[in-house]
Design a protein around this motif. Structure first.
Motif, PDB file in Angstrom:
ATOM      1  N   ASP A  70       2.219  12.480   3.801  1.00 49.46           N
ATOM      2  CA  ASP A  70       2.198  11.566   2.661  1.00 49.46           C
ATOM      3  C   ASP A  70       2.584  12.310   1.386  1.00 49.46           C
ATOM      4  O   ASP A  70       1.962  13.332   1.048  1.00 49.46           O
ATOM      5  CB  ASP A  70       0.799  10.965   2.498  1.00 49.46           C
ATOM      6  CG  ASP A  70       0.502   9.899   3.536  1.00 49.46           C
ATOM      7  OD1 ASP A  70       1.316   9.750   4.459  1.00 49.46           O
ATOM      8  OD2 ASP A  70      -0.538   9.232   3.423  1.00 49.46           O
ATOM      9  N   GLN A  77       1.688   4.444  -0.041  1.00 43.21           N
ATOM     10  CA  GLN A  77       1.043   3.184   0.328  1.00 43.21           C
ATOM     11  C   GLN A  77       0.363   2.533  -0.874  1.00 43.21           C
ATOM     12  O   GLN A  77      -0.640   1.815  -0.726  1.00 43.21           O
ATOM     13  CB  GLN A  77       0.019   3.376   1.454  1.00 43.21           C
ATOM     14  CG  GLN A  77       0.602   3.823   2.771  1.00 43.21           C
ATOM     15  CD  GLN A  77       0.738   5.328   2.866  1.00 43.21           C
ATOM     16  OE1 GLN A  77      -0.169   6.078   2.530  1.00 43.21           O
ATOM     17  NE2 GLN A  77       1.888   5.790   3.317  1.00 43.21           N
ATOM     18  N   SER A  78       0.917   2.793  -2.075  1.00 42.01           N
ATOM     19  CA  SER A  78       0.354   2.262  -3.328  1.00 42.01           C
ATOM     20  C   SER A  78      -1.130   2.593  -3.463  1.00 42.01           C
ATOM     21  O   SER A  78      -1.865   1.925  -4.195  1.00 42.01           O
ATOM     22  CB  SER A  78       0.560   0.740  -3.398  1.00 42.01           C
ATOM     23  OG  SER A  78       1.928   0.414  -3.353  1.00 42.01           O
ATOM     24  N   TRP A  81      -4.285   2.618   1.008  1.00 43.50           N
ATOM     25  CA  TRP A  81      -4.673   3.129   2.316  1.00 43.50           C
ATOM     26  C   TRP A  81      -4.190   4.565   2.440  1.00 43.50           C
ATOM     27  O   TRP A  81      -3.097   4.905   1.995  1.00 43.50           O
ATOM     28  CB  TRP A  81      -4.054   2.268   3.419  1.00 43.50           C
ATOM     29  CG  TRP A  81      -4.292   2.771   4.813  1.00 43.50           C
ATOM     30  CD1 TRP A  81      -5.478   2.798   5.485  1.00 43.50           C
ATOM     31  CD2 TRP A  81      -3.310   3.318   5.713  1.00 43.50           C
ATOM     32  NE1 TRP A  81      -5.299   3.321   6.744  1.00 43.50           N
ATOM     33  CE2 TRP A  81      -3.991   3.638   6.911  1.00 43.50           C
ATOM     34  CE3 TRP A  81      -1.952   3.560   5.622  1.00 43.50           C
ATOM     35  CZ2 TRP A  81      -3.328   4.193   8.003  1.00 43.50           C
ATOM     36  CZ3 TRP A  81      -1.287   4.117   6.710  1.00 43.50           C
ATOM     37  CH2 TRP A  81      -1.971   4.421   7.895  1.00 43.50           C
ATOM     38  N   SER A  83      -3.197   7.414   5.037  1.00 40.88           N
ATOM     39  CA  SER A  83      -2.862   7.656   6.432  1.00 40.88           C
ATOM     40  C   SER A  83      -3.514   8.954   6.899  1.00 40.88           C
ATOM     41  O   SER A  83      -4.003   9.755   6.084  1.00 40.88           O
ATOM     42  CB  SER A  83      -1.340   7.741   6.592  1.00 40.88           C
ATOM     43  OG  SER A  83      -0.881   9.034   6.242  1.00 40.88           O
ATOM     44  N   SER A 215       4.820   3.581   7.916  1.00 35.29           N
ATOM     45  CA  SER A 215       5.248   2.388   7.183  1.00 35.29           C
ATOM     46  C   SER A 215       4.979   1.120   7.988  1.00 35.29           C
ATOM     47  O   SER A 215       4.454   0.129   7.465  1.00 35.29           O
ATOM     48  CB  SER A 215       6.743   2.494   6.856  1.00 35.29           C
ATOM     49  OG  SER A 215       7.241   1.305   6.300  1.00 35.29           O
ATOM     50  N   PHE A 218       1.151   0.409   8.427  1.00 34.03           N
ATOM     51  CA  PHE A 218       0.580  -0.074   7.166  1.00 34.03           C
ATOM     52  C   PHE A 218       0.974  -1.526   6.908  1.00 34.03           C
ATOM     53  O   PHE A 218       0.154  -2.345   6.480  1.00 34.03           O
ATOM     54  CB  PHE A 218       1.053   0.820   6.019  1.00 34.03           C
ATOM     55  CG  PHE A 218       0.504   0.438   4.670  1.00 34.03           C
ATOM     56  CD1 PHE A 218      -0.858   0.367   4.450  1.00 34.03           C
ATOM     57  CD2 PHE A 218       1.359   0.156   3.618  1.00 34.03           C
ATOM     58  CE1 PHE A 218      -1.366   0.022   3.210  1.00 34.03           C
ATOM     59  CE2 PHE A 218       0.863  -0.192   2.375  1.00 34.03           C
ATOM     60  CZ  PHE A 218      -0.506  -0.262   2.169  1.00 34.03           C
ATOM     61  N   ILE A 230       2.052  -5.651  -1.559  1.00 31.76           N
ATOM     62  CA  ILE A 230       2.376  -4.249  -1.761  1.00 31.76           C
ATOM     63  C   ILE A 230       3.867  -4.095  -2.040  1.00 31.76           C
ATOM     64  O   ILE A 230       4.697  -4.717  -1.371  1.00 31.76           O
ATOM     65  CB  ILE A 230       1.986  -3.406  -0.522  1.00 31.76           C
ATOM     66  CG1 ILE A 230       0.541  -3.683  -0.127  1.00 31.76           C
ATOM     67  CG2 ILE A 230       2.193  -1.931  -0.795  1.00 31.76           C
ATOM     68  CD1 ILE A 230      -0.473  -3.316  -1.158  1.00 31.76           C
ATOM     69  N   THR A 233       5.621   0.673   1.303  1.00 28.49           N
ATOM     70  CA  THR A 233       4.668   1.039   2.353  1.00 28.49           C
ATOM     71  C   THR A 233       4.553   2.544   2.568  1.00 28.49           C
ATOM     72  O   THR A 233       3.626   2.980   3.261  1.00 28.49           O
ATOM     73  CB  THR A 233       5.067   0.385   3.686  1.00 28.49           C
ATOM     74  OG1 THR A 233       6.426   0.739   3.999  1.00 28.49           O
ATOM     75  CG2 THR A 233       4.932  -1.122   3.608  1.00 28.49           C
ATOM     76  N   THR A 234       5.473   3.343   2.070  1.00 24.45           N
ATOM     77  CA  THR A 234       5.299   4.804   2.112  1.00 24.45           C
ATOM     78  C   THR A 234       5.516   5.334   0.693  1.00 24.45           C
ATOM     79  O   THR A 234       4.599   5.400  -0.091  1.00 24.45           O
ATOM     80  CB  THR A 234       6.242   5.487   3.123  1.00 24.45           C
ATOM     81  OG1 THR A 234       7.610   5.113   2.865  1.00 24.45           O
ATOM     82  CG2 THR A 234       5.877   5.095   4.548  1.00 24.45           C
ATOM     83  N   CYS A 235       6.756   5.701   0.354  1.00 23.83           N
ATOM     84  CA  CYS A 235       7.048   6.100  -1.020  1.00 23.83           C
ATOM     85  C   CYS A 235       8.543   5.932  -1.283  1.00 23.83           C
ATOM     86  O   CYS A 235       9.333   5.724  -0.371  1.00 23.83           O
ATOM     87  CB  CYS A 235       6.598   7.538  -1.300  1.00 23.83           C
ATOM     88  SG  CYS A 235       7.616   8.815  -0.531  1.00 23.83           S
ATOM     89  N   ASN A 279       9.402  -0.622   3.973  1.00 23.33           N
ATOM     90  CA  ASN A 279       9.239   0.114   2.706  1.00 23.33           C
ATOM     91  C   ASN A 279       9.866  -0.633   1.534  1.00 23.33           C
ATOM     92  O   ASN A 279       9.489  -0.417   0.373  1.00 23.33           O
ATOM     93  CB  ASN A 279       9.842   1.512   2.827  1.00 23.33           C
ATOM     94  CG  ASN A 279       9.312   2.474   1.801  1.00 23.33           C
ATOM     95  OD1 ASN A 279       8.144   2.430   1.422  1.00 23.33           O
ATOM     96  ND2 ASN A 279      10.159   3.363   1.319  1.00 23.33           N
TER      97      ASN A 279
END
Length: 514
Positions: A70, A77-78, A81, A83, A215, A218, A230, A233-235, A279
């Motif tokens: 991450d 994940q904003s 959450w 991971s 991703s 999530f 959201i 989902t990742t960045c 994402n």
């Protein structure tokens, strides 16, 4: 008869005691943080492994970690959450003083790993270690331009501070960009040559698949449970990782159309694309089109390219109709048109300027005040055009504009912009020469991927602060390194010892013949 040396039990006992005390001390200063508690044992294990393993395996491990864990600076994940890879990301990218409470450690662990591998590479060269084989050199002009990037960053820092800039905020305006030359040095000492490209590609694909799994999980499992909308989902920077992996799948088949390449490529591409889709970054699709477009321009006029070109021309009228009909439609059938429209018009109310548009106008105004040399690092961009204040979520937003490209012009002017980015021009130039001189399909595929990396990096820098991302910088650094080594091996750049080093033809000693 061989007699193994007697082990030193006292040394072993001292090691155990030292590690035990270090773990207890780590637990004490971090209030029981499990990461800090076990960090001494992990660090000792890593150091031991680094002294024994070839550098290329270590560099590829660092590359995978940067891409897979991450990326905490971009609030993965904003932050709804965490991971299972979040603790590793925190350990890798957070400033160490935040983890151990020692104020002097204002740098992340990833910097330590990069500099450590460079130091290990220099040491092994100096001691003529046989753990690592000889590596292909880099073209001297490329080395000079990579070094010029670092020198230009230093000059912009000094210039900005002399003009009253803020030292504390300036450091994170250029930190990741300044790591690029160090990353190139790390990969240069670690990677033997183009023969290591498949390992690099597999490492990036592994990172992309890891992020795609996070991703997807999530999006499919976590988001329905928390009931939140959201944005990603990742960045943001993962777009470059996804594009790199997709380009590998496409170009390997393009350069060597085999059924095995097609099957593996389709499977990997589908898995990666699912994560990229969830994402939901518009720049990812722009980068994909840009990367494929760059590869299309590089590729010679093969039968496949002729077929694609003719098909695109024939489909153009239908595409125009599709675009026109879907421009004002909210139907899911026209989702690509809606994405394209949001890129053209921005996301704002009718008759109003988009936030990014106002930010760009302010960056241009900042640049116009010092067009040649910029204002230097440590300064904010000016607010000639009023814009929403987002300091409540991002206090340093005026030091880190979304459009890093215009930001470079504002902070460095034409001279700073040119000095920092000249290495990209050299990379494209050498990649083009290497592509057209290579007889190996793997090398030509690598060249097309690298061109795609440059294109997606420019998109990421233009639209989403890509210049301050470790993910984007590391992908560019490994691409620059492989470009230089391919240029030397293919003869795209002169290398006097090329034939002897590569064994292309026997070297005759005339004294023995006589």
């Amino acid at each position: 008869m061989y007699a193994p040396p007697n082990p030193s039990y006292w040394r072993y006992a001292a090691l155990l005691v030292g590690l035990g005390l270090a773990c207890i001390g780590g637990a004490a200063v971090s209030d029981g943080n499990p990461i800090i508690t076990v960090a001494p044992v992990v660090a000792a294990t890593v150091v031991w492994g680094m002294t024994k393993a070839p550098l290329r395996y270590q560099a590829l491990a660092v590359l995978y970690l940067v891409l897979a864990v991450d990326y905490t600076p971009e609030r993965p994940q904003s932050m709804f959450w965490k991971s299972p890879l979040f603790p590793l990301g925190q350990l890798l990218f957070s400033q160490l003083h935040e983890l151990v409470g020692i104020g002097a450690l204002r740098f992340p662990l990833i910097d330590v790993l990069i500099i450590g591998l460079i130091g290990l590479g220099i040491y092994r060269r100096a001691t003529k270690s046989t753990i690592d084989p000889p590596v292909v050199p880099l073209p001297r002009p490329l080395i000079v331009l990579v070094a010029l990037s670092a020198v230009t960053i230093l000059w912009m820092e000094v210039w900005g501070i002399l003009n009253g800039g803020d030292v504390k905020n300036s450091l994170w305006q250029w930190h990741q960009a300044a790591c690029m030359p160090l990353m190139v040095m790390m990969f240069h000492y670690s990677l033997r040559g183009p023969q290591d490209w498949p390992a690099v590609a597999r490492t990036v694909i592994a990172g992309a698949l890891t992020k795609s799994a996070v991703s997807t999980y999530f999006a499919v499992v976590v988001i329905p449970e928390i009931g939140k909308e959201i944005e990603y989902t990742t960045c943001h920077s993962d777009s470059m990782t996804f594009i790199f992996a997709l380009m590998v799948c496409v170009t390997r088949w393009l350069e060597r159309p085999k059924a095995a390449h097609a099957i593996r490529g389709i499977v990997v591409a589908v898995l990666v694309f699912v994560g990229m889709f969830y994402n939901d970054r518009r720049l990812a699709y722009v980068s994909m089109v840009g990367s494929m477009g760059a590869a299309y321009l590089f590729n010679p006029w093969t039968p496949l390219k002729k077929f694609v070109t003719r098909a695109a021309i024939l489909m153009l009228p239908l595409g125009v109709v599709y675009l026109g009909v879907g421009w004002n439609s909210s139907s899911g059938v026209f989702k690509p048109v809606q994405t394209f429209r949001s890129l053209v018009e921005g996301q704002h109310a009718e008759g109003e300027l988009d936030y990014r548009d106002i930010e760009n106008l302010n960056l241009i105004a900042t640049w116009s005040s010092h067009p040649l040399v910029g204002v230097g690092y440590g300064h904010e961009f000016v607010l000639d055009y009023p814009m929403p204040d987002i300091a409540f979520v991002f206090p340093q937003f005026r030091y880190h504009p979304h459009n890093s490209l215009l930001g470079l012009l504002a902070f460095g002017g034409v001279l700073g912009f040119t000095g920092i980015w000249m290495y990209l021009v050299a990379t494209v130039y050498l990649t083009a020469r290497a592509y057209h001189r290579s007889y190996a399909a793997e090398h030509r595929s690598a060249a097309l991927v690298i061109i795609g990396v440059v294109a997606s990096y420019l998109n990421q820098v233009f639209g989403d602060m890509g210049i301050i991302s470790y993910i984007c910088t590391m992908l560019v650094a490994v691409s620059v390194t492989m470009t230089g080594k391919m240029a030397m091996v293919t003869g795209a750049w002169p290398w006097p010892g090329r034939e002897r080093a590569l064994g292309l033809r026997p070297v005759t000693d005339h004294r023995e013949v006589a």
